[in-house]
Design a protein around this motif. Structure first.
Motif, PDB file in Angstrom:
ATOM      1  N   LEU A  14       0.832  -1.201   0.000  1.00 20.44           N
ATOM      2  CA  LEU A  14       0.000   0.000   0.000  1.00 20.44           C
ATOM      3  C   LEU A  14       0.870   1.255   0.000  1.00 20.44           C
ATOM      4  CD1 LEU A  14      -3.310   0.637   1.137  1.00 20.44           C
ATOM      5  CD2 LEU A  14      -1.714   1.926   2.530  1.00 20.44           C
ATOM      6  N   VAL A  15       1.911   1.262   0.815  1.00 22.39           N
ATOM      7  CA  VAL A  15       2.829   2.406   0.873  1.00 22.39           C
ATOM      8  C   VAL A  15       3.518   2.592  -0.487  1.00 22.39           C
ATOM      9  CG1 VAL A  15       4.950   3.288   1.940  1.00 22.39           C
ATOM     10  CG2 VAL A  15       3.175   2.224   3.360  1.00 22.39           C
ATOM     11  N   GLU A  16       3.982   1.501  -1.075  1.00 23.29           N
ATOM     12  CA  GLU A  16       4.625   1.574  -2.396  1.00 23.29           C
ATOM     13  C   GLU A  16       3.663   2.136  -3.441  1.00 23.29           C
ATOM     14  OE1 GLU A  16       6.084  -2.298  -3.463  1.00 23.29           O
ATOM     15  OE2 GLU A  16       7.595  -2.291  -1.878  1.00 23.29           O
ATOM     16  N   ARG A  17       2.449   1.597  -3.480  1.00 21.20           N
ATOM     17  CA  ARG A  17       1.458   2.069  -4.467  1.00 21.20           C
ATOM     18  C   ARG A  17       1.136   3.535  -4.262  1.00 21.20           C
ATOM     19  NH1 ARG A  17      -1.443  -2.650  -3.304  1.00 21.20           N
ATOM     20  NH2 ARG A  17      -3.023  -1.374  -2.262  1.00 21.20           N
ATOM     21  N   ARG A  18       1.025   3.949  -3.003  1.00 21.60           N
ATOM     22  CA  ARG A  18       0.669   5.340  -2.712  1.00 21.60           C
ATOM     23  C   ARG A  18       1.729   6.300  -3.227  1.00 21.60           C
ATOM     24  NH1 ARG A  18      -0.980   9.376  -3.082  1.00 21.60           N
ATOM     25  NH2 ARG A  18      -2.037  10.719  -1.608  1.00 21.60           N
ATOM     26  N   PHE A  19       2.987   5.989  -2.983  1.00 18.70           N
ATOM     27  CA  PHE A  19       4.060   6.882  -3.447  1.00 18.70           C
ATOM     28  C   PHE A  19       4.238   6.795  -4.963  1.00 18.70           C
ATOM     29  CE2 PHE A  19       5.169   7.296   0.998  1.00 18.70           C
ATOM     30  CZ  PHE A  19       5.532   8.628   1.057  1.00 18.70           C
ATOM     31  N   MET A  20       4.103   5.619  -5.526  1.00 19.59           N
ATOM     32  CA  MET A  20       4.218   5.480  -6.982  1.00 19.59           C
ATOM     33  C   MET A  20       3.106   6.262  -7.681  1.00 19.59           C
ATOM     34  SD  MET A  20       6.980   3.849  -7.421  1.00 19.59           S
ATOM     35  CE  MET A  20       7.084   3.097  -9.027  1.00 19.59           C
ATOM     36  N   PHE A  21       1.888   6.190  -7.138  1.00 20.65           N
ATOM     37  CA  PHE A  21       0.766   6.933  -7.710  1.00 20.65           C
ATOM     38  C   PHE A  21       1.010   8.436  -7.601  1.00 20.65           C
ATOM     39  CE2 PHE A  21      -3.345   9.083  -7.228  1.00 20.65           C
ATOM     40  CZ  PHE A  21      -3.930   8.756  -8.449  1.00 20.65           C
ATOM     41  N   ALA A  22       1.503   8.895  -6.457  1.00 15.54           N
ATOM     42  CA  ALA A  22       1.743  10.320  -6.232  1.00 15.54           C
ATOM     43  C   ALA A  22       2.812  10.874  -7.165  1.00 15.54           C
ATOM     44  CB  ALA A  22       2.135  10.562  -4.776  1.00 15.54           C
ATOM     45  N   LEU A  23       3.762  10.026  -7.565  1.00 11.96           N
ATOM     46  CA  LEU A  23       4.900  10.505  -8.354  1.00 11.96           C
ATOM     47  C   LEU A  23       4.893  10.025  -9.799  1.00 11.96           C
ATOM     48  CD1 LEU A  23       7.612  10.043  -5.617  1.00 11.96           C
ATOM     49  CD2 LEU A  23       6.505  12.176  -6.322  1.00 11.96           C
ATOM     50  N   ASP A  24       3.883   9.281 -10.188  1.00 13.18           N
ATOM     51  CA  ASP A  24       3.818   8.698 -11.525  1.00 13.18           C
ATOM     52  C   ASP A  24       3.938   9.745 -12.628  1.00 13.18           C
ATOM     53  OD1 ASP A  24       3.520   6.489 -13.303  1.00 13.18           O
ATOM     54  OD2 ASP A  24       1.447   7.145 -13.653  1.00 13.18           O
ATOM     55  N   GLN A  25       3.315  10.886 -12.431  1.00 13.07           N
ATOM     56  CA  GLN A  25       3.332  11.937 -13.450  1.00 13.07           C
ATOM     57  C   GLN A  25       4.706  12.592 -13.615  1.00 13.07           C
ATOM     58  OE1 GLN A  25       0.794  15.193 -12.244  1.00 13.07           O
ATOM     59  NE2 GLN A  25       1.198  14.745 -10.091  1.00 13.07           N
ATOM     60  N   PHE A  26       5.618  12.341 -12.684  1.00 16.67           N
ATOM     61  CA  PHE A  26       6.944  12.954 -12.728  1.00 16.67           C
ATOM     62  C   PHE A  26       8.020  11.957 -13.138  1.00 16.67           C
ATOM     63  CE2 PHE A  26       4.537  14.949  -9.196  1.00 16.67           C
ATOM     64  CZ  PHE A  26       4.266  16.148  -9.831  1.00 16.67           C
ATOM     65  N   ASP A  27       7.624  10.893 -13.816  1.00 18.20           N
ATOM     66  CA  ASP A  27       8.567   9.859 -14.232  1.00 18.20           C
ATOM     67  C   ASP A  27       9.683  10.489 -15.066  1.00 18.20           C
ATOM     68  OD1 ASP A  27       9.487   7.239 -14.350  1.00 18.20           O
ATOM     69  OD2 ASP A  27       8.586   6.948 -16.330  1.00 18.20           O
ATOM     70  N   GLY A  28      10.904  10.197 -14.711  1.00 16.31           N
ATOM     71  CA  GLY A  28      12.055  10.772 -15.398  1.00 16.31           C
ATOM     72  C   GLY A  28      12.609  11.984 -14.686  1.00 16.31           C
ATOM     73  N   PHE A  29      11.785  12.676 -13.888  1.00 16.50           N
ATOM     74  CA  PHE A  29      12.252  13.832 -13.123  1.00 16.50           C
ATOM     75  C   PHE A  29      12.648  13.413 -11.708  1.00 16.50           C
ATOM     76  CE2 PHE A  29      11.430  17.819 -10.676  1.00 16.50           C
ATOM     77  CZ  PHE A  29      12.442  18.575 -11.245  1.00 16.50           C
ATOM     78  N   VAL A  30      11.904  12.448 -11.141  1.00 15.36           N
ATOM     79  CA  VAL A  30      12.224  11.904  -9.821  1.00 15.36           C
ATOM     80  C   VAL A  30      13.050  10.643 -10.031  1.00 15.36           C
ATOM     81  CG1 VAL A  30      11.304  10.983  -7.673  1.00 15.36           C
ATOM     82  CG2 VAL A  30      10.080  12.812  -8.855  1.00 15.36           C
ATOM     83  N   MET A  31      14.257  10.648  -9.499  1.00 20.00           N
ATOM     84  CA  MET A  31      15.169   9.540  -9.736  1.00 20.00           C
ATOM     85  C   MET A  31      15.086   8.462  -8.653  1.00 20.00           C
ATOM     86  SD  MET A  31      16.156  10.887 -12.453  1.00 20.00           S
ATOM     87  CE  MET A  31      17.323   9.710 -13.019  1.00 20.00           C
TER      88      MET A  31
END
Length: 118
Positions: free
Chosen positions: A19-36
């Motif tokens: 759940l924690v992984e999904r929550r952070f992945m969802f929050a940052l999905d739109q920034f793929d390539g900018f968040v390393m």
């Protein structure tokens, strides 16, 4: 993007970890390539005594060498994770906007200077 979750005095079962992984992945999905890279540290500050003691610390490394740090605390682990993920998403969006504005200001400023009559 790499996501690392660490715990300190928190028993994190597999379902909660996912759940924690999904929550952070969802929050940052739109920034793929900018968040390393994102490091999430979950800690129960007071242990079994209870209280507002679930602490979430997030350190995200962004493209270009910049880092973002978010910290939050709550009585409920899921609540603190949700709030930290939301705040991280907002801060990363703001950093990306600043980066875009800086690029736009440089290119539009030099273009305007070149187009002025002598």
């Amino acid at each position: 993007m790499e996501l690392h979750i660490q715990t300190r005095r928190v028993n994190l079962d597999e379902a909660t970890r996912e759940l924690v992984e999904r929550r952070f992945m969802f929050a940052l999905d739109q920034f793929d390539g900018f968040v390393m890279n994102v490091d999430v540290i979950l800690e129960d500050v007071n242990g079994p005594r209870g209280g507002v003691d679930k602490h979430c610390r997030v350190l995200a490394s962004l493209r270009g060498g910049k880092y973002v740090k978010i910290e939050d605390q709550d009585a409920d682990l899921i609540s603190v994770v949700n709030r930290a993920a939301d705040r991280l998403s907002q801060v990363v969006a703001r950093e990306l906007d600043r980066k875009r504005d800086k690029k736009g200001a440089h290119s539009s400023g030099s273009f305007a200077e070149e187009q002025q009559p002598e």
